[in-house]
Design a protein around this motif. Sequence first.
Motif, short mmCIF file in Angstrom:
data_model
loop_
_atom_site.label_atom_id
_atom_site.label_comp_id
_atom_site.label_asym_id
_atom_site.label_seq_id
_atom_site.Cartn_x
_atom_site.Cartn_y
_atom_site.Cartn_z
N TRP A 194 0.83 -1.21 0.00
CA TRP A 194 0.00 0.00 0.00
C TRP A 194 0.86 1.26 0.00
O TRP A 194 0.60 2.20 -0.75
N LEU A 195 1.90 1.28 0.81
CA LEU A 195 2.76 2.46 0.91
C LEU A 195 3.62 2.67 -0.34
O LEU A 195 3.89 3.81 -0.73
N MET A 196 4.09 1.60 -0.95
CA MET A 196 5.02 1.71 -2.07
C MET A 196 4.35 1.77 -3.44
O MET A 196 4.92 2.37 -4.36
N VAL A 197 3.17 1.20 -3.59
CA VAL A 197 2.57 1.11 -4.92
C VAL A 197 1.24 1.85 -5.00
O VAL A 197 1.10 2.79 -5.78
N TRP A 198 0.28 1.45 -4.25
CA TRP A 198 -1.08 1.94 -4.42
C TRP A 198 -1.22 3.41 -4.06
O TRP A 198 -1.84 4.18 -4.80
N ARG A 199 -0.68 3.84 -2.96
CA ARG A 199 -0.83 5.22 -2.50
C ARG A 199 -0.19 6.24 -3.46
O ARG A 199 -0.83 7.20 -3.85
N PRO A 200 1.06 6.05 -3.90
CA PRO A 200 1.65 7.01 -4.85
C PRO A 200 0.92 7.04 -6.20
O PRO A 200 0.75 8.10 -6.80
N GLN A 201 0.47 5.88 -6.65
CA GLN A 201 -0.25 5.82 -7.92
C GLN A 201 -1.57 6.57 -7.81
O GLN A 201 -1.96 7.30 -8.72
N SER A 202 -2.25 6.41 -6.70
CA SER A 202 -3.51 7.11 -6.47
C SER A 202 -3.28 8.62 -6.41
O SER A 202 -4.07 9.40 -6.94
N ILE A 254 -6.27 18.07 -15.63
CA ILE A 254 -7.21 17.98 -16.76
C ILE A 254 -8.41 18.89 -16.55
O ILE A 254 -8.85 19.57 -17.48
N SER A 255 -8.93 18.93 -15.34
CA SER A 255 -10.13 19.74 -15.09
C SER A 255 -9.85 21.24 -15.14
O SER A 255 -10.76 22.03 -15.36
N GLU A 256 -8.59 21.64 -14.96
CA GLU A 256 -8.25 23.07 -14.93
C GLU A 256 -7.75 23.60 -16.27
O GLU A 256 -7.38 24.77 -16.36
N LEU A 257 -7.75 22.77 -17.33
CA LEU A 257 -7.28 23.23 -18.63
C LEU A 257 -8.23 24.29 -19.19
O LEU A 257 -9.45 24.16 -19.08
N ARG A 265 -0.84 10.33 -7.91
CA ARG A 265 -0.56 10.82 -9.26
C ARG A 265 -1.83 10.92 -10.09
O ARG A 265 -2.02 11.88 -10.84
N ALA A 266 -2.71 9.95 -9.96
CA ALA A 266 -3.97 9.97 -10.70
C ALA A 266 -4.82 11.16 -10.28
O ALA A 266 -5.45 11.82 -11.13
N LYS A 267 -4.85 11.45 -9.01
CA LYS A 267 -5.62 12.59 -8.50
C LYS A 267 -5.04 13.91 -9.02
O LYS A 267 -5.79 14.80 -9.44
N GLU A 268 -3.71 14.04 -9.04
CA GLU A 268 -3.08 15.25 -9.56
C GLU A 268 -3.36 15.42 -11.05
O GLU A 268 -3.62 16.53 -11.51
N HIS A 269 -3.33 14.33 -11.82
CA HIS A 269 -3.60 14.40 -13.25
C HIS A 269 -5.06 14.79 -13.50
O HIS A 269 -5.34 15.59 -14.40
#
Length: 88
Positions: free
Chosen positions: A14-22, A32-35, A24-28
């Motif tokens: 969870w700490l090494m894979v899922w949390r950072p990926q989540s 996208i919504s602010e373009l 990054r997805a939230k930041e992307h």
Amino acid sequence: QLPIMLGIFFVIFWLMVWRPQSKRAKEHKNLISELSKGDEVLTNAGIAGKITKVTDDYIQVEVAANTVLTFQKAAITATLPKGTIKAI
């Protein structure tokens, strides 16, 4: 012994894979919504340009004089500071 090891494995996963990926997805998604029209952007193909039109799923990017390309919003990887394209 085994349940403790599985629990430790799950926490590390969870700490090494899922949390950072989540994260990054939230930041992307926020990116996208602010373009908006006039933003200078970089696509995942490495094409830089200025947004000329924004719709629900697509954007049009001017990459050169009288050259406009249409991309899906998800293809945008970053917004660039104003004036970056002129400096290139």
